[in-house]
Enzyme design. Structure first.
Site, PDB file in Angstrom:
ATOM      1  N   TYR A  91      22.749  43.644  29.148  1.00 48.48           N
ATOM      2  CA  TYR A  91      23.728  44.007  30.168  1.00 48.48           C
ATOM      3  C   TYR A  91      23.268  45.284  30.877  1.00 48.48           C
ATOM      4  O   TYR A  91      23.224  46.361  30.286  1.00 48.48           O
ATOM      5  CB  TYR A  91      25.109  44.234  29.562  1.00 48.48           C
ATOM      6  CG  TYR A  91      25.713  43.046  28.850  1.00 48.48           C
ATOM      7  CD1 TYR A  91      25.274  41.747  29.099  1.00 48.48           C
ATOM      8  CD2 TYR A  91      26.735  43.221  27.929  1.00 48.48           C
ATOM      9  CE1 TYR A  91      25.840  40.656  28.443  1.00 48.48           C
ATOM     10  CE2 TYR A  91      27.310  42.139  27.275  1.00 48.48           C
ATOM     11  CZ  TYR A  91      26.854  40.862  27.528  1.00 48.48           C
ATOM     12  OH  TYR A  91      27.421  39.790  26.866  1.00 48.48           O
TER      13      TYR A  91
ATOM     14  N   LEU B  10      38.905  33.890  30.189  1.00 50.71           N
ATOM     15  CA  LEU B  10      39.614  33.707  31.457  1.00 50.71           C
ATOM     16  C   LEU B  10      38.761  32.932  32.459  1.00 50.71           C
ATOM     17  O   LEU B  10      39.008  32.997  33.666  1.00 50.71           O
ATOM     18  CB  LEU B  10      40.016  35.066  32.042  1.00 50.71           C
ATOM     19  CG  LEU B  10      41.062  35.825  31.227  1.00 50.71           C
ATOM     20  CD1 LEU B  10      41.277  37.227  31.792  1.00 50.71           C
ATOM     21  CD2 LEU B  10      42.371  35.066  31.182  1.00 50.71           C
ATOM     22  N   GLY B  11      37.772  32.192  31.946  1.00 47.36           N
ATOM     23  CA  GLY B  11      36.935  31.398  32.850  1.00 47.36           C
ATOM     24  C   GLY B  11      36.236  32.248  33.883  1.00 47.36           C
ATOM     25  O   GLY B  11      36.129  31.863  35.044  1.00 47.36           O
ATOM     26  N   ARG B  12      35.745  33.421  33.461  1.00 45.88           N
ATOM     27  CA  ARG B  12      35.100  34.404  34.352  1.00 45.88           C
ATOM     28  C   ARG B  12      36.049  34.824  35.486  1.00 45.88           C
ATOM     29  O   ARG B  12      35.619  35.137  36.594  1.00 45.88           O
ATOM     30  CB  ARG B  12      33.790  33.860  34.919  1.00 45.88           C
ATOM     31  CG  ARG B  12      32.826  33.425  33.830  1.00 45.88           C
ATOM     32  CD  ARG B  12      31.425  33.166  34.368  1.00 45.88           C
ATOM     33  NE  ARG B  12      30.579  32.611  33.319  1.00 45.88           N
ATOM     34  CZ  ARG B  12      29.993  33.317  32.363  1.00 45.88           C
ATOM     35  NH1 ARG B  12      30.169  34.616  32.338  1.00 45.88           N
ATOM     36  NH2 ARG B  12      29.252  32.740  31.448  1.00 45.88           N
ATOM     37  N   GLY B  13      37.322  34.838  35.182  1.00 51.48           N
ATOM     38  CA  GLY B  13      38.324  35.273  36.147  1.00 51.48           C
ATOM     39  C   GLY B  13      39.001  34.144  36.886  1.00 51.48           C
ATOM     40  O   GLY B  13      40.043  34.355  37.523  1.00 51.48           O
TER      41      GLY B  13
ATOM     42  N   ALA C 191      43.081  34.128  40.934  1.00 51.37           N
ATOM     43  CA  ALA C 191      42.749  35.025  42.048  1.00 51.37           C
ATOM     44  C   ALA C 191      41.687  34.461  42.984  1.00 51.37           C
ATOM     45  O   ALA C 191      41.436  35.046  44.036  1.00 51.37           O
ATOM     46  CB  ALA C 191      42.276  36.362  41.499  1.00 51.37           C
TER      47      ALA C 191
END
Length: 339
Positions: A61, A211-214, A219
């Site tokens: 990362y 969260l499914g990558r957001g 959103a």
């Protein structure tokens, strides 16, 4: 939050105790656009205040920058957190996007020294093999990791993106405390073999991207419009074109259930992941990531939500309707090795 979240043991009674929800630090350093460093540090403080104590990073990362960012926080709170990091994805120094997978003994020893130095600690609580190279026998990789435990550099071992049979093979070499893989309302590949094996062996499951990558926050509908140019999700199949439109339409039942609970869609998605512990009979510690205190507090509050059987049944079909793979290239995931 005025009340801290509950705690669980990672990998059985001898494993470390951590909050039932963890914190994924990846997005602080890259992948999701620019970061406000002060806000990110405040979010880490909010995590501890909420009882979110499993802090998850990896050497890839930011090409080490994420571990370095965490170092002051680690130094200030070393005895209050469960520190997890990962090795196995080697990035090309001249091309940050270029990656290879390495699990050989020499690389593992090199990687752990780098992580210890960047994190400013003499021991890592939970050390994961980030991705598996099938060309390297698991016995070699896990054997090398076990040496690190014997030397006191690592306390517990973890694997990421492995199948059930691979987990069983590794666990026979040295006890595996945790398995980290993507698991969410939109991604349930792990239920083919990994979840059942983890439950049988007493291995904790740490869902990343819960969260499914957001996407499950509701959103996003158009990656080109809703995401910045340096956000890697613009290139993810589920966020692209018609796939994104189809997937956005799947969120209606999530929104309806959220309204019934006075919650957000993100909280319902997290509550669903959290309840996998009861459904499958194992310890589950999702690690949503955020760079905002308000989102951290929202995420942690989801641990108090209990979905009814009728609500779980309504959410059950979603994963089977999702359009697009998890990654553009699935070759290094456990899904690609499932039989």
């Amino acid at each position: 939050m005025s009340e801290k979240i509950d705690t669980v043991r990672i990998g059985g009674p001898d494993g470390p105790e951590a909050g039932v929800q963890g914190f994924g630090a990846m997005g602080i350093s890259e992948f999701y656009g620019s970061t406000d460093e002060a806000a990110a540090r405040d979010t880490l403080d909010a995590a501890l205040e909420a009882g979110v104590t499993l802090i998850d990073t990896a050497d890839m990362y930011g090409s080490g920058a994420n571990e370095e960012f965490l170092a002051p926080f680690v130094a200030a709170h070393r005895d209050e957190i469960v520190l997890a990091t990962k090795f196995g994805i080697e990035r090309d120094p001249g091309n940050g996007a270029g990656r290879g997978i390495r699990n050989d003994r020499a690389y593992i020893r090199q990687a752990v020294e780098g992580s210890l130095r960047r994190l400013g600690t003499d021991s890592i609580d939970l050390y994961y093999m980030h991705r598996r190279d099938p060309a390297v026998p698991l016995a070699e990789s896990v054997g090398a990791m076990a040496e690190l435990v014997a030397e006191g550099k690592v306390r517990h071992l973890g694997l990421s993106e492995v199948t059930g049979p691979e987990l069983r093979e590794a666990h026979a070499v040295h006890p595996i405390a945790a398995l980290q893989s993507e698991w969410s309302l939109f991604s349930r590949d792990v239920e083919r073999s990994a979840v059942g094996t983890a439950a049988e062996l007493g291995v904790a499951f740490v869902p990343y991207s819960p969260l499914g990558r957001g996407f499950l926050t509701g959103a996003f509908a158009d990656a080109g419009r809703d995401l910045s140019g340096d956000d890697f999700r613009r290139h993810q199949p589920r966020f692209s074109g018609e796939n994104a439109e189809r997937n956005a339409a799947l969120l209606d039942p999530v929104r309806k259930i959220a309204a019934a609970h006075g919650a957000t869609p993100a909280q319902i998605a997290l509550a669903w992941v959290q309840q996998r512990a009861t459904v499958h009979g194992l310890t589950v510690i999702p690690i949503p990531g955020t760079r905002k205190r308000s989102r951290l507090e929202e995420n942690a509050a989801a641990t108090r939500i209990v979905l009814t059987d009728a609500e779980l049944a309504e959410l059950e079909p979603l994963a089977g309707l999702v359009a697009g793979d998890r990654y553009p290239d699935m070759s290094h995931t456990a899904t690609a090795r499932e039989v």
